[in-house]
Enzyme design. Structure first.
Site, mmCIF file in Angstrom:
data_model
loop_
_atom_site.group_PDB
_atom_site.id
_atom_site.type_symbol
_atom_site.label_atom_id
_atom_site.label_comp_id
_atom_site.label_asym_id
_atom_site.label_seq_id
_atom_site.Cartn_x
_atom_site.Cartn_y
_atom_site.Cartn_z
ATOM 1 N N GLY A 1 -47.883 17.931 -13.634
ATOM 2 C CA GLY A 1 -47.088 18.950 -14.294
ATOM 3 C C GLY A 1 -45.611 18.669 -14.170
ATOM 4 C CB SER A 2 -42.738 18.322 -14.464
ATOM 5 O OG SER A 2 -43.301 17.156 -13.922
ATOM 6 C CG ASN A 3 -41.157 23.873 -13.035
ATOM 7 O OD1 ASN A 3 -41.951 24.298 -13.858
ATOM 8 N ND2 ASN A 3 -41.244 24.157 -11.745
#
Length: 773
Positions: free
Chosen positions: A218-220
């Site tokens: 994932g990631s932000n």
């Protein structure tokens, strides 16, 4: 041993200190063109300088191996299809470059790829489909650097010390690693099935949700521009969420400098040169996985009666290609045996009998093939190289357009001028909505709207993938057909589609396979957009404001529901202590927050229940703030709270225990409490792992890895802070195995030393010169 080099480095360090900022342009005297100098600053972060591309790769490879030689070797033994030989057939792979469940399945999958010659064919293509000359030179030097370190014999990591599979790597190993990363969520996601599918047999492989839902990567990311920053210049946040224990996607931090041509700092994967995300003097970029985009499709094949390995295309029979793939596997007595499995391939791709948990039976009349848009993509290293050299956010996205090598990543860029850019230019099958409507089989119609998975009619050439004129590779969408956005305020992404990268200008009009629109956003997306809006009400972003956002540890699910949960709790007998814990909780997931663990266990159950938990459903006119208002009259929600209380009581965990007492890792025998929380709760500082009912969360398998906040200031020396959550080295014997994890526990950052004057001022400065000779 390197002792003599360290002694010699004292003189080199002295000359560097005397030279000041000119040292980068004039490296230490006596270094040949393909030597490299590595300057280590606090927390073991290397700054590599060389005079040519080979030397630069050499220095980076040497430094990467020093910290993570076992991770590099683990991927190499995987892509060489030798895990069963050295580590036994039944153990789960630890590299993470496919989703194979056993070493044997992994070996058969990669041996099939190797025997196909796919990577070698891509290597022979002219750039940018094949590697740029500079990239080839970097990789050549990188391999020499890794192997040079291997020859020192200074291997202390017990994961591979003395292991027979710890061998020199080759340039082909590096390219195979990059190619495999691109297909993790396509062909690599069904590796078990590809290696074991047989006509008429039960569907093969182990099903996971990762092929149809969140990928596990994932990631932000946030990029702030002039209209949303305090000084009118860019601010970048990188917060990739990657597996903590898998070697093939582990991140590692460095700075590489070739005077006059490249000076970039950031993090990449040990085993592959350059950076996945980082910055140079004037521009910064971060990235997120495109979880809602499908980089593959299925093709449903109509089989010739009486011949289950022959399929029809436009009424003409076409035989599947059979490959009898063989690997060596270790037996229980330590001897070796040759294991042979057939693999079946079609014009579209390999046959599979499973997609996630969906079974795809190979019957007498039909079979399924998986087609991966990244099977013909070896351009990731070109993309990383070109992004790193770009001087502005716009040039970074231009580099992505030119190379088209990113497999499944968004890029969010900003620069010293205060411009921000978003790009979702990566490998996507060219399946328009019109083609999907015309060519999807009944299964495809079911899956396409729900998950974006097309199941096309393989019996018609008219249903094959199309191609855009600006696409480098056949069968894919070109940059003009994929989402991008240029702004002066901000762009942000947390693995939802491009629809709301800036909610003031929703992005629509793209094919469904690229991602959905007008749909409920994940809790992290909503949390991030709320926190950005809250900051902008107070003023423009600074580096400190971005760091505060990253480590606020606000629990967005609790912000939406806690008052109602407390009110519900007070109507339930026997839960007075639980109600008090939730009412007294600060609503955050800091290590010292009391009541956070109880809410975590409650929400873990509620989050699986679906949209019926909300009184106010999703409203496309207010996608950031809906759905909301928990339906506390729902019996399942009430049961979830009582179950969470019972679970903690049974484990003798106080309901108001500090969160970090049961949310921690153990390193070097020390318990390190950690804040942060799960994506489902909307904690931006996302971290997750297996729950132990007796002890809590005692290790983490996924979450924040390398974090940066880059704030430009017009000086060429941006205000940059970083943190490597699991620290630089996977080696438990290293001094840098847990030092940054301790900082992460305290929500502290490392002040980056990017400019020469700052590197030379480091009180921890250690200078090593490495030579290819």
């Amino acid at each position: 041993m390197l002792l003599w080099k360290r002694i010699a480095a004292v003189c080199a360090a002295a000359s560097l200190l005397a030279a000041g900022t000119a040292a980068a342009a004039q490296p230490p005297d006596g270094r040949s063109r393909s030597d490299a100098t590595i300057r280590y600053t606090e927390f073991g972060i290397p700054h590599i300088v060389a005079n040519d591309w080979v030397g630069l790769g050499f220095g980076q490879g040497f430094a990467a191996a020093k910290d993570n030689i076992c991770a590099i070797a683990d991927v190499a033994v995987t892509t060489r299809a030798e895990r069963s030989r050295w580590l036994g057939p039944d153990a789960p792979p630890t590299s993470g470059v496919s989703q194979a469940s056993t070493n044997l399945a992994s070996d058969l999958y990669f041996q099939g790829l190797n025997e196909s010659g796919a990577v070698e064919r891509l290597l022979s293509a002219p750039a940018p489909r094949g590697p740029y000359r500079e990239v080839r030179e970097l990789i050549r030097g990188y391999v020499e650097g890794v192997n040079k370190y291997l020859r020192t014999g200074e291997i202390t990591d017990p994961a591979c010390r003395g292991a027979g599979w710890l061998k020199p790597i080759t340039e082909l190993d590096v390219h195979r690693h990059a190619h495999a990363v691109g297909m993790i969520f396509g062909q690599g996601g069904v590796a078990d099935s590809i290696t074991a599918s047989l006509p008429g047999a039960p569907p093969a492989g182990r099903g996971t949700e990762q092929m149809l839902g969140e990928t596990g990567i994932g990631s932000n990311a946030i990029s702030i521009g002039s209209a949303a920053s305090a000084n009118g210049r860019g601010v970048s946040l990188a917060n990739p969420h990657l597996p903590w224990q898998l070697s093939g996607t582990r991140l590692w931090q460095s700075q590489v400098t070739l005077p006059g041509k490249l000076d970039v700092s950031g993090a990449g994967i040990p085993g592959i040169p350059l950076m996945w995300l980082g910055h140079n003097e004037t521009a910064a970029w971060s990235g997120t996985a495109t979880d809602t985009t499908r980089t593959y499709t299925l093709f449903e094949l109509k089989l010739v009666p009486g011949s289950p390995t022959t399929y029809l295309v436009d009424g003409k029979p076409e035989r599947m290609r059979r490959s009898d793939v063989s690997v060596l596997s270790r037996k229980a007595d330590g001897g070796l045996e040759r294991v042979v499995h057939p693999q079946w391939t079609t014009r579209y791709g390999p046959v599979t009998t499973r997609l996630g948990q969906r079974e795809l039976p190979w019957t007498a009349s039909s079979a399924f093939a998986i087609a991966d848009a990244n099977a013909t993509n070896l351009g990731m290293t070109n993309s990383m190289f070109s992004i790193a050299r770009a001087r502005t956010a716009g040039e970074m996205i231009g580099a992505v357009r030119e190379t088209q090598g990113l497999p499944w990543m968004n890029i969010l860029a900003t620069d010293d001028r205060g411009r921000v850019e978003f790009s979702q230019i990566h490998g996507v099958p060219h399946v328009t909505d019109e083609k999907a409507a015309r060519c999807n089989t009944p299964l495809g119609k079911e899956l396409f709207d729900a998950n974006g998975v097309a199941v096309l009619d393989g019996s018609k050439t008219a249903c094959a993938w199309g191609r855009d004129r600006d696409a480098l590779r056949p069968g894919t969408f070109g940059p003009s057909s994929l989402p991008s956005l240029s702004r002066s305020d901000y762009v942000a992404n947390s693995n939802d589609s491009s629809w709301l990268v800036n909610p003031t200008v929703p992005r629509t009009g793209f094919p469904r396979i690229v991602g959905p629109v007008r749909y409920e956003q994940n809790m992290r997306t909503r949390a991030g957009l709320v926190e950005i809006a809250d900051q902008l009400k107070k003023g423009g972003f600074t580096g400190q404001a971005m760091r505060d956002l990253m480590f606020s540890n606000r629990d967005h699910a609790a912000e939406l529901t806690r008052a109602d949960v407390v009110a519900m709790c007070r109507t339930m007998p026997g839960l007075d202590d639980a109600c008090a814990a939730l009412a007294g909780w600060d609503g955050r997931s800091d290590a010292g927050s009391r009541g956070a663990l109880l809410f975590d266990r409650f929400w873990a159950a509620v989050d699986q229940m679906g949209p019926e938990i909300w009184k106010n459903p999703f409203d496309v006119k207010d996608p950031v703030h809906t759905p909301n208002t928990l339906d506390t009259g729902n019996a399942a929600i009430r049961k979830a709270l009582s179950d969470a209380v019972a679970e903690l009581r049974a484990a003798k965990i106080p309901l108001d225990a500090p969160y970090g007492d049961n949310h921690y890792v153990v390193r070097d025998g020390r318990k390190i409490p950690l804040g942060g929380g799960t994506a489902g709760r909307g904690v931006y500082n996302t971290i997750g792992g297996p729950w132990d009912p007796a002890r809590g969360y005692t290790e983490f398998t996924h979450g924040g890895t390398y974090l940066h906040v880059v704030a430009f200031n017009g000086t060429g020396c941006p205000d940059t802070t970083t943190i490597m959550t699991y620290s630089q080295s996977a080696n438990p014997e290293s001094a840098h195995h847990s030092d940054q994890t301790e900082l992460y526990s305290r929500k502290q950052w490392v002040t980056e030393r990017y400019c020469e004057k700052d590197i030379l001022a480091s009180p921890s400065l250690e200078v090593i010169r490495v030579s290819r000779r």
